[in-house]
Design a protein around this motif. Sequence first.
Motif, PDB file in Angstrom:
ATOM      1  N   LEU A 157       0.829  -1.200   0.000  1.00  0.00           N
ATOM      2  CA  LEU A 157       0.000   0.000   0.000  1.00  0.00           C
ATOM      3  C   LEU A 157       0.866   1.254   0.000  1.00  0.00           C
ATOM      4  O   LEU A 157       0.574   2.222  -0.718  1.00  0.00           O
ATOM      5  CB  LEU A 157      -0.925  -0.006   1.216  1.00  0.00           C
ATOM      6  CG  LEU A 157      -1.851   1.208   1.354  1.00  0.00           C
ATOM      7  CD1 LEU A 157      -2.781   1.324   0.151  1.00  0.00           C
ATOM      8  CD2 LEU A 157      -2.658   1.123   2.648  1.00  0.00           C
ATOM      9  N   THR A 158       1.947   1.237   0.774  1.00  0.00           N
ATOM     10  CA  THR A 158       2.859   2.389   0.809  1.00  0.00           C
ATOM     11  C   THR A 158       3.471   2.636  -0.565  1.00  0.00           C
ATOM     12  O   THR A 158       3.530   3.779  -1.043  1.00  0.00           O
ATOM     13  CB  THR A 158       3.983   2.149   1.834  1.00  0.00           C
ATOM     14  OG1 THR A 158       3.404   1.968   3.127  1.00  0.00           O
ATOM     15  CG2 THR A 158       4.942   3.327   1.875  1.00  0.00           C
ATOM     16  N   LEU A 159       3.914   1.560  -1.226  1.00  0.00           N
ATOM     17  CA  LEU A 159       4.466   1.686  -2.574  1.00  0.00           C
ATOM     18  C   LEU A 159       3.411   2.225  -3.538  1.00  0.00           C
ATOM     19  O   LEU A 159       3.703   3.098  -4.375  1.00  0.00           O
ATOM     20  CB  LEU A 159       4.986   0.333  -3.059  1.00  0.00           C
ATOM     21  CG  LEU A 159       5.515   0.279  -4.501  1.00  0.00           C
ATOM     22  CD1 LEU A 159       6.688   1.232  -4.684  1.00  0.00           C
ATOM     23  CD2 LEU A 159       5.910  -1.146  -4.875  1.00  0.00           C
ATOM     24  N   VAL A 163       3.611   5.577  -5.856  1.00  0.00           N
ATOM     25  CA  VAL A 163       3.424   5.485  -7.303  1.00  0.00           C
ATOM     26  C   VAL A 163       2.256   6.368  -7.744  1.00  0.00           C
ATOM     27  O   VAL A 163       2.332   7.058  -8.769  1.00  0.00           O
ATOM     28  CB  VAL A 163       3.181   4.018  -7.728  1.00  0.00           C
ATOM     29  CG1 VAL A 163       2.762   3.943  -9.202  1.00  0.00           C
ATOM     30  CG2 VAL A 163       4.436   3.185  -7.505  1.00  0.00           C
ATOM     31  N   SER A 164       1.186   6.374  -6.965  1.00  0.00           N
ATOM     32  CA  SER A 164      -0.001   7.167  -7.298  1.00  0.00           C
ATOM     33  C   SER A 164       0.314   8.657  -7.327  1.00  0.00           C
ATOM     34  O   SER A 164      -0.087   9.368  -8.255  1.00  0.00           O
ATOM     35  CB  SER A 164      -1.120   6.888  -6.296  1.00  0.00           C
ATOM     36  OG  SER A 164      -1.516   5.534  -6.347  1.00  0.00           O
ATOM     37  N   VAL A 165       1.010   9.122  -6.322  1.00  0.00           N
ATOM     38  CA  VAL A 165       1.356  10.546  -6.252  1.00  0.00           C
ATOM     39  C   VAL A 165       2.236  10.938  -7.439  1.00  0.00           C
ATOM     40  O   VAL A 165       2.020  11.974  -8.082  1.00  0.00           O
ATOM     41  CB  VAL A 165       2.069  10.870  -4.925  1.00  0.00           C
ATOM     42  CG1 VAL A 165       2.615  12.296  -4.938  1.00  0.00           C
ATOM     43  CG2 VAL A 165       1.108  10.684  -3.751  1.00  0.00           C
ATOM     44  N   MET A 284      -3.303   7.123 -15.105  1.00  0.00           N
ATOM     45  CA  MET A 284      -2.400   8.067 -14.435  1.00  0.00           C
ATOM     46  C   MET A 284      -3.100   9.030 -13.483  1.00  0.00           C
ATOM     47  O   MET A 284      -2.426   9.735 -12.725  1.00  0.00           O
ATOM     48  CB  MET A 284      -1.621   8.867 -15.488  1.00  0.00           C
ATOM     49  CG  MET A 284      -0.755   8.009 -16.386  1.00  0.00           C
ATOM     50  SD  MET A 284       0.199   8.984 -17.578  1.00  0.00           S
ATOM     51  CE  MET A 284       1.336   9.856 -16.484  1.00  0.00           C
ATOM     52  N   PHE A 285      -4.440   9.067 -13.520  1.00  0.00           N
ATOM     53  CA  PHE A 285      -5.135   9.995 -12.628  1.00  0.00           C
ATOM     54  C   PHE A 285      -6.250   9.315 -11.832  1.00  0.00           C
ATOM     55  O   PHE A 285      -6.259   9.365 -10.602  1.00  0.00           O
ATOM     56  CB  PHE A 285      -5.712  11.162 -13.424  1.00  0.00           C
ATOM     57  CG  PHE A 285      -6.306  12.239 -12.554  1.00  0.00           C
ATOM     58  CD1 PHE A 285      -5.487  13.147 -11.904  1.00  0.00           C
ATOM     59  CD2 PHE A 285      -7.677  12.341 -12.370  1.00  0.00           C
ATOM     60  CE1 PHE A 285      -6.011  14.141 -11.087  1.00  0.00           C
ATOM     61  CE2 PHE A 285      -8.227  13.323 -11.554  1.00  0.00           C
ATOM     62  CZ  PHE A 285      -7.390  14.223 -10.912  1.00  0.00           C
ATOM     63  N   VAL A 286      -7.179   8.647 -12.534  1.00  0.00           N
ATOM     64  CA  VAL A 286      -8.319   8.038 -11.842  1.00  0.00           C
ATOM     65  C   VAL A 286      -7.860   6.938 -10.896  1.00  0.00           C
ATOM     66  O   VAL A 286      -8.248   6.918  -9.716  1.00  0.00           O
ATOM     67  CB  VAL A 286      -9.342   7.490 -12.855  1.00  0.00           C
ATOM     68  CG1 VAL A 286     -10.447   6.722 -12.133  1.00  0.00           C
ATOM     69  CG2 VAL A 286      -9.948   8.631 -13.668  1.00  0.00           C
ATOM     70  N   ALA A 287      -7.030   6.006 -11.388  1.00  0.00           N
ATOM     71  CA  ALA A 287      -6.548   4.920 -10.527  1.00  0.00           C
ATOM     72  C   ALA A 287      -5.763   5.446  -9.326  1.00  0.00           C
ATOM     73  O   ALA A 287      -6.011   5.020  -8.183  1.00  0.00           O
ATOM     74  CB  ALA A 287      -5.701   3.936 -11.345  1.00  0.00           C
ATOM     75  N   VAL A 291      -6.752   5.151  -5.246  1.00  0.00           N
ATOM     76  CA  VAL A 291      -5.849   4.639  -4.205  1.00  0.00           C
ATOM     77  C   VAL A 291      -5.816   5.596  -3.021  1.00  0.00           C
ATOM     78  O   VAL A 291      -5.920   5.180  -1.852  1.00  0.00           O
ATOM     79  CB  VAL A 291      -4.421   4.428  -4.762  1.00  0.00           C
ATOM     80  CG1 VAL A 291      -3.437   4.131  -3.624  1.00  0.00           C
ATOM     81  CG2 VAL A 291      -4.402   3.286  -5.771  1.00  0.00           C
ATOM     82  N   LEU A 292      -5.684   6.880  -3.296  1.00  0.00           N
ATOM     83  CA  LEU A 292      -5.618   7.882  -2.222  1.00  0.00           C
ATOM     84  C   LEU A 292      -6.956   8.006  -1.493  1.00  0.00           C
ATOM     85  O   LEU A 292      -6.991   8.125  -0.267  1.00  0.00           O
ATOM     86  CB  LEU A 292      -5.190   9.228  -2.797  1.00  0.00           C
ATOM     87  CG  LEU A 292      -3.812   9.262  -3.486  1.00  0.00           C
ATOM     88  CD1 LEU A 292      -3.514  10.655  -4.021  1.00  0.00           C
ATOM     89  CD2 LEU A 292      -2.710   8.823  -2.520  1.00  0.00           C
ATOM     90  N   VAL A 293      -8.059   7.958  -2.246  1.00  0.00           N
ATOM     91  CA  VAL A 293      -9.387   8.032  -1.622  1.00  0.00           C
ATOM     92  C   VAL A 293      -9.637   6.822  -0.734  1.00  0.00           C
ATOM     93  O   VAL A 293     -10.248   6.936   0.337  1.00  0.00           O
ATOM     94  CB  VAL A 293     -10.488   8.139  -2.711  1.00  0.00           C
ATOM     95  CG1 VAL A 293     -11.879   7.949  -2.092  1.00  0.00           C
ATOM     96  CG2 VAL A 293     -10.417   9.485  -3.409  1.00  0.00           C
TER      97      VAL A 293
END
Length: 351
Positions: A157-159, A163-165, A284-287, A291-293
């Motif tokens: 989850l941390t990774l 990656v998401s940011v 690159m944005f929705v996924a 993850v953040l939500v």
Amino acid sequence: MFNRIFMFAIIIGVPLSVIGSIMHWPAVSLFVIYCATIVALAGFMGRATESLAIVAGPRIGGLLNATFGNAVELIISIFALKAGLISVVLASLTGSVLGNLLLVGGLSFFIGGLKYKQQKFNIHDARHNAGLLIFAVVVALVFPEVFSYKLNDAESLTLSVWVSVIMIILYLAALLFKLVTHRGVYVSEHDEEHGEETAEWSKGKALLILALATVAVAYISEKLVHTFTEVGHTLGWSEVFIGVIIVAIVGNAAEHASAIIMAYKNKMNVAVEIAIGSTLQIAMFVAPVLVLVSLFFTHSMSLVFSLPELIAMVLAVFLTITLTSDGDTNWFEGLTLLAAYVIMGVGFYLL
């Protein structure tokens, strides 16, 4: 004709959605009503964004269509995350990538190719998008999958958060590159002119319709999510199939229609920007946003897809890049993409 059908579906579907949820109609019946109503609402969202994009050019027009088209899926996915249906969300993201690249791209190239023997689009955009597709899917999504075998859930989850940011930052940088710093630098002689087009709706009317449609979609999407489990048991569909095929098609209905219409009008820059630009926005944005939500819900979501989902996305990316890197297309290339989508659809149904 389709506009009248969509209007009729909205007039009938929205009240039925409310009545059916209150009276607890059978899940399969509600599932059909919800999906049909969302598709109709998405059609109106597509018309509204097309009106707003008439004077904005192919890139911004395609971006608007992709953004509001993906807004439907984002809303559905957030409610699915809240309900703990992480596998459905990951599958729907996979389905969006496959649907945009293979189904939307394939139908656009095929239908446009039946009318025009050869259709050209901006080759510089095609090459730029190819690099981003490889980064978004082959690098950013494969990397967490490979490392997940050596990491525990918390570390995965941390990774995924990191990656998401990074993906969100790069996506915003890509928009800055295409729309601001290098706008007009890579101009193709085949770029369409939009100056003679007239918007169907005024700016105020288009914005109002977008707002109302988004509210209606949010309400119906929340109800739709609660039918997934029972519908899957009744029809023998797995959560992966529901996510990859059903949710992806319903959630992206607006841009599906818009891309095909643009290709039929020989506006391939817009059609390609919708199909590939929407894929990039999903990956690159929705996924990453999902993850953040998910960090605010009971069950958090990592960017760790199943092996079949990951392989399918990678193959779709490489096939699309191979067929679009030359800046022109025809009906046979569209048929090739559609054939790949059908093969993968059958595979996920049997999975």
